[in-house]
Design an enzyme around this catalytic site. Structure first.
Site, PDB file in Angstrom:
ATOM      1  N   LYS A  10       0.851  -1.194   0.000  1.00  0.00           N
ATOM      2  CA  LYS A  10       0.000   0.000   0.000  1.00  0.00           C
ATOM      3  C   LYS A  10       0.888   1.245   0.000  1.00  0.00           C
ATOM      4  O   LYS A  10       2.098   1.145   0.219  1.00  0.00           O
ATOM      5  CB  LYS A  10      -0.883  -0.024   1.248  1.00  0.00           C
ATOM      6  CG  LYS A  10      -0.083  -0.085   2.528  1.00  0.00           C
ATOM      7  CD  LYS A  10      -0.945  -0.424   3.729  1.00  0.00           C
ATOM      8  CE  LYS A  10      -0.065  -0.439   4.972  1.00  0.00           C
ATOM      9  NZ  LYS A  10      -0.717  -1.026   6.123  1.00  0.00           N
ATOM     10  N   TYR A  56      14.486  32.120   2.950  1.00  0.00           N
ATOM     11  CA  TYR A  56      13.321  32.931   3.285  1.00  0.00           C
ATOM     12  C   TYR A  56      13.354  33.403   4.740  1.00  0.00           C
ATOM     13  O   TYR A  56      13.817  32.685   5.626  1.00  0.00           O
ATOM     14  CB  TYR A  56      12.041  32.099   3.101  1.00  0.00           C
ATOM     15  CG  TYR A  56      11.617  31.952   1.656  1.00  0.00           C
ATOM     16  CD1 TYR A  56      11.217  33.052   0.899  1.00  0.00           C
ATOM     17  CD2 TYR A  56      11.613  30.703   1.053  1.00  0.00           C
ATOM     18  CE1 TYR A  56      10.819  32.911  -0.416  1.00  0.00           C
ATOM     19  CE2 TYR A  56      11.217  30.545  -0.261  1.00  0.00           C
ATOM     20  CZ  TYR A  56      10.811  31.660  -0.998  1.00  0.00           C
ATOM     21  OH  TYR A  56      10.428  31.511  -2.290  1.00  0.00           O
TER      22      TYR A  56
HETATM   23  C1  LIG Z   1       0.045  -1.840   6.893  1.00  0.00           C
HETATM   24  C2  LIG Z   1      -0.539  -3.037   7.477  1.00  0.00           C
HETATM   25  C3  LIG Z   1       0.272  -4.132   7.850  1.00  0.00           C
HETATM   26  C4  LIG Z   1       1.779  -4.098   7.795  1.00  0.00           C
HETATM   27  O1  LIG Z   1       2.278  -3.531   8.980  1.00  0.00           O
HETATM   28  P1  LIG Z   1       3.854  -3.358   9.208  1.00  0.00           P
HETATM   29  O2  LIG Z   1       3.955  -2.806  10.566  1.00  0.00           O
HETATM   30  O3  LIG Z   1       4.320  -2.404   8.176  1.00  0.00           O
HETATM   31  O4  LIG Z   1       4.429  -4.710   9.053  1.00  0.00           O
HETATM   32  C5  LIG Z   1      -0.344  -5.271   8.287  1.00  0.00           C
HETATM   33  N1  LIG Z   1      -1.703  -5.353   8.381  1.00  0.00           N
HETATM   34  C6  LIG Z   1      -2.516  -4.316   8.063  1.00  0.00           C
HETATM   35  C7  LIG Z   1      -3.962  -4.478   8.209  1.00  0.00           C
HETATM   36  C8  LIG Z   1      -1.958  -3.127   7.604  1.00  0.00           C
HETATM   37  O5  LIG Z   1      -2.761  -2.115   7.284  1.00  0.00           O
END
Ligand SMILES: *Cc1c(COP(=O)(O)O)cnc(C)c1O
Length: 826
Positions: A496, A721
């Site tokens: 993701k 700035y």
């Molecule tokens: C993002 C996510 C993970 C992965 O978590 P990490 O801490 O990056 O390993 C696992 N399960 C769900 C539902 C997530 O949204």
């Protein structure tokens, strides 16, 4: 060279089940790399994770007829009636044994190279130095493992006059096996570093293990000035010549009298076996290159290469680039740029890489190849082999560059779309070049052809700021987490947020190639992008929008379902489309209180609702730990787990089919291995960051930029700035083309954070601007155009997230889209 299957059976000392006819030229251990099925012998290897026997039916369907197997169910002889099976107790040992037998056919010098650093460079340079006068067969890239070595040695053929093979080990006992395959007549020990130290009790033990490669060699080249190596070699019982090289001791075989560095080259003066002194020059100035050239010198002199010849060839040594890069090109093209030495074996590896990466429909696979230099093989045969490889590996368009290729253009007649040019310039000014569009282009050119001009013209004009992503590191991290899991546990890889900033498409291609069970993205559009780029893996959508159901069905994307509202809408949409049995993933809220069904209150109604319809079916049920990264939440995690089990068991009890249970994320895989259940979800760990320690253990991405301008700013002036960057003493200030719009957090400004310029810390001065930042390079040896590391190997992203009082996830996912991603593998 080829062997009849009968001969192979007799070399392995086993019987043949099935047909006895046919011959074998190629050995295969990875079904994805198949090229010439009719002449291939497949070894069904069993590893902790995979089992080659599972690919036999696929390979048989693709035309493979010869298999080495560890089991042979009786129905196979009927099922695969035209196949020949060789049944052995270990396929790996059979592979090694066959390679060893093949090796015995050759009575030529064979060089075995080992050591912690420099193996590949020494091997490649030896090849560059020797191949003008001898036909050399060597390990492709760095094939130096228990599997890689036998596959390399198998490449020895009737024409070979010298063999050069790399041997790499990670634990005791492995070298003995490699020695029996390579059987080197000359040994080269490059250096000892601390890589793979964990499996050895001491450096001495590791050194002695490496020396086992050389028990029977006639001569051994080694760095005499390394005390540990010297004492191990001294006390090591072997009868060959000890060819130590030293900058201190004149009594050694190769005494290095002087090393003189100039701006671009180094001249080395040496005395070989007490003869008259001589010297040579190499176009490098770093110490590692100097050491590697001396090692090569000793070996070449021992092999009888004349000093004048070496003097002429040493200045022509070329850097050994291990990288194969994937870049977005112009006009819808993708470039795969392989700068590794141009020869047929490395060409094959690059073609295999291209062929194995899925792609969206309609894009041609194009190979742009220069003449292959330094090959002692007969050109006609060589180019016939090149053409047939290209064809088998799916090349639809061929561009040949060089006089020799023009001469042998007939060999490529089977590739419909083809053209030939004498030079890169000729190609660049042709219509063929102007008309390139929507192609995946593999570029492979010998250095002297100047393919850089071509890359420059084809690549999108890159903003000087890039995120470089190492695909091998992803695979290493994947394997590390897999090693913590039971072999049967399935894995979801979380890609993701554009794969935590690394770019989901290329990451997905790599993960699919390594057979992960699921990929997970946040929204449907991300899933569609994957599908359009040829990803066929199972894909999970974590946050499906109500408006996206049709897309989910059309592209076979499996949604997470977390509420009754979503469930009802989804069922309705699926029924409307006449869909049945669409897989979904049920999320249970066990304490995060974000999304999910209540495992106590909601579960009966959920079951009731699911049972009343047949449009969707629960494929898995899962929940998410709130704090698996910290021991202080262990009690809460246990509670969460118990709640999950309660709800999930009830759900499973209501359905006859198996529903997958999963809860562990990256930290959970490590911290709660006993809670793996059927599947785990790997996120941050894949990207090389350990969420429990907040440390980078194997960085996969580096954010880099270059210095645009440097100026001196006197004491009392201000930078940027709002006059925030007050200069307290005369300073050198550099401007770099990265700002908060690229994802460089503004809170790093005003000397709260820093980047690295030539390895030195340079603080951000004043406010960070939208597209540019200013850094303090006072006292740092640097110039305009030099590279700057924003985060990466030397400046872990966690340093930035700590300064910003946030988590590495946020820094990684903030790198904006306008920063080009460049993918490479080494
Ligand atoms: C993002 C996510 C993970 C992965 O978590 P990490 O801490 O990056 O390993 C696992 N399960 C769900 C539902 C997530 O949204």
């Amino acid at each position: 060279m080829s062997y009849s299957i009968e001969k192979i059976a007799s070399l392995l000392g086993v019987e043949i089940y099935g047909g006895r006819e046919g011959s074998v030229s190629f050995l295969l251990t990875d079904s994805r790399s198949l090229c010439f099925p009719e002449e291939t012998l497949f070894f069904s290897l069993r590893t902790e994770r995979g089992d080659g026997h599972n690919y036999i039916s696929e390979l048989y369907a693709r035309g493979v007829r010869f298999f080495v197997v560890e089991e042979l169910p009786c129905e196979w002889e009927k099922l695969y009636s035209q196949a020949s099976f060789l049944k052995v107790s270990s396929s790996k040992r059979a592979l090694q044994r066959l390679a060893a037998c093949h090796r015995d056919e050759f009575h030529i010098p064979v060089v075995g190279v080992t050591g912690s650093n420099g193996k590949t460079v020494v091997k490649e340079w030896l090849y560059q130095l020797l191949s003008l006068s001898k036909r050399v067969t060597r390990s492709p890239r760095s094939y130096n493992s228990q599997i890689g070595v036998p596959l390399s040695v198998w490449l020895l053929n009737e024409q070979t006059q010298v063999g050069i093979f790399e041997a790499g080990i990670s634990k005791k006992g492995e070298m003995e096996v490699l020695r029996n395959i390579i059987k080197p007549t000359i040994g080269v020990l490059t250096s000892l570093g601390d890589a793979h130290q964990e499996n050895f009790v001491s450096m001495e033990e590791k050194c002695r293990e490496k020396l086992r490669l050389f028990t029977d060699v006639d001569a051994l080249v080694y760095p005499y000035d390394d005390k540990l190596i010297r004492s191990c070699v001294d006390t090591f019982s072997f009868k060959g010549k000890r060819l130590g090289w030293s900058v201190k001791d004149t009594s050694v075989s190769l005494f290095i009298k002087d090393i003189k560095k100039s701006e671009l080259s180094t001249t080395i003066t040496y005395i070989w076996t007490q003869e008259k002194e001589d010297s040579y020059t190499i176009p490098f100035i770093d110490d590692a290159s100097i050491d590697d050239s001396i090692t090569c010198l000793a070996l070449c002199l021992y092999l009888g290469i004349k000093k004048e010849v070496l003097k002429a060839r040493m200045p022509l040594l070329e850097p050994v680039a291990m990288r194969l890069e994937v870049k977005e090109g112009q006009r819808g093209c993708t470039l795969i740029n392989d700068s590794y030495n141009s020869d047929i074996n490395s060409l094959d590896i690059a073609l295999d890489f291209m062929n194995r990466r899925p792609d969206h429909k309609g894009r041609k696979r194009t190979l742009v190849l220069s003449d292959i230099l330094q090959s002692a093989e007969d050109d006609e045969a060589l180019y016939r082999r090149v053409a047939s490889l290209a064809e088998k590996r799916g090349v639809e368009k061929f561009v040949g560059i060089g006089e020799t290729l023009i001469c042998h253009r007939k060999a490529f007649d089977n590739i419909k779309d083809r053209c030939f040019f004498a030079t890169v310039g000729g190609f660049l000014s042709s219509n063929a070049f102007r008309q390139m569009h929507d192609e995946v282009i593999l570029l492979k050119g010998a250095r002297c052809f100047g393919f850089e001009q071509l890359t420059e013209m084809l690549v999108n004009k890159v903003h000087e700021t890039v995120l470089e992503v190492n695909l091998n590191a992803i695979v290493d991290n994947l394997n590390w987490y897999r090693s913590l899991m039971k072999p049967q546990t399935k894995l979801v890889c979380m890609i993701k947020a554009d794969a935590y900033g690394a770019g989901s498409v290329e990451i997905a291609k790599t993960l699919q190639d390594h057979r992960v069970d699921y990929l997970a993205v946040a929204v449907a559009d991300e899933g569609v992008t994957l599908r359009k780029n040829g990803i066929t893996n199972n894909v999970m959508i974590m946050n499906p929008e109500m408006s996206s159901f049709k897309t989910l069905f059309d592209f076979d994307l499996e949604p997470e379902v977390y509420s009754f509202r979503l469930l009802e809408a989804l069922i309705k949409a699926a029924e409307k489309e006449g869909i049945t049995g669409f897989p979904v993933h049920i999320k249970i809220d066990t304490g995060m209180h974000r999304l999910g069904f209540d495992p106590v209150k909601d579960i009966d109604e959920l079951i009731h609702r699911l049972q009343k319809q047949s449009a969707i079916i629960p494929r898995s049920v899962f929940s998410h730990f709130v704090g698996s990264d910290s021991d202080s939440f262990d009690d809460f995690s246990s509670q969460q787990f118990a709640l999950f089990k309660q709800g999930a068991d009830k759900l499973q009890g209501a359905f006859p089919h198996k529903i997958l249970f999963h809860m562990d994320n990256s930290a959970g895989i490590e911290h709660f291995p006993y809670r793996q259940m059927d599947m785990c979800r790997l996120g941050l760990g894949l990207y090389g960051i350990n969420p429990r320690s907040n440390k980078c253990f194997n960085t996969i991405s580096e954010l880099k930029t270059t210095i645009l301008q440097i100026r001196s700013v006197p004491k009392g002036d201000t930078v940027g700035y709002s006059r925030k960057g007050v200069i307290s003493h005369d300073s050198m200030i550099a401007a770099i083309p990265i700002g908060y719009a690229d994802g460089l957090n503004r809170h790093l400004g005003n000397r709260r954070g820093y980047c690295l310029v030539n390895g030195k810390k340079a603080e951000y001065v004043g406010n960070i601007c939208m597209d540019v930042a200013m850094i303090d390079v006072t006292g740092i040896d640097c110039k305009e155009g030099d590279q700057v590391e924003i985060f990466g190997k030397n400046l872990p992203v966690t340093v930035l997230s700590d300064i910003l009082d946030t988590i590495p996830y946020e820094v990684l996912t903030n790198v904006s889209n306008r920063v080009k991603r460049v993918y490479f593998q080494d």
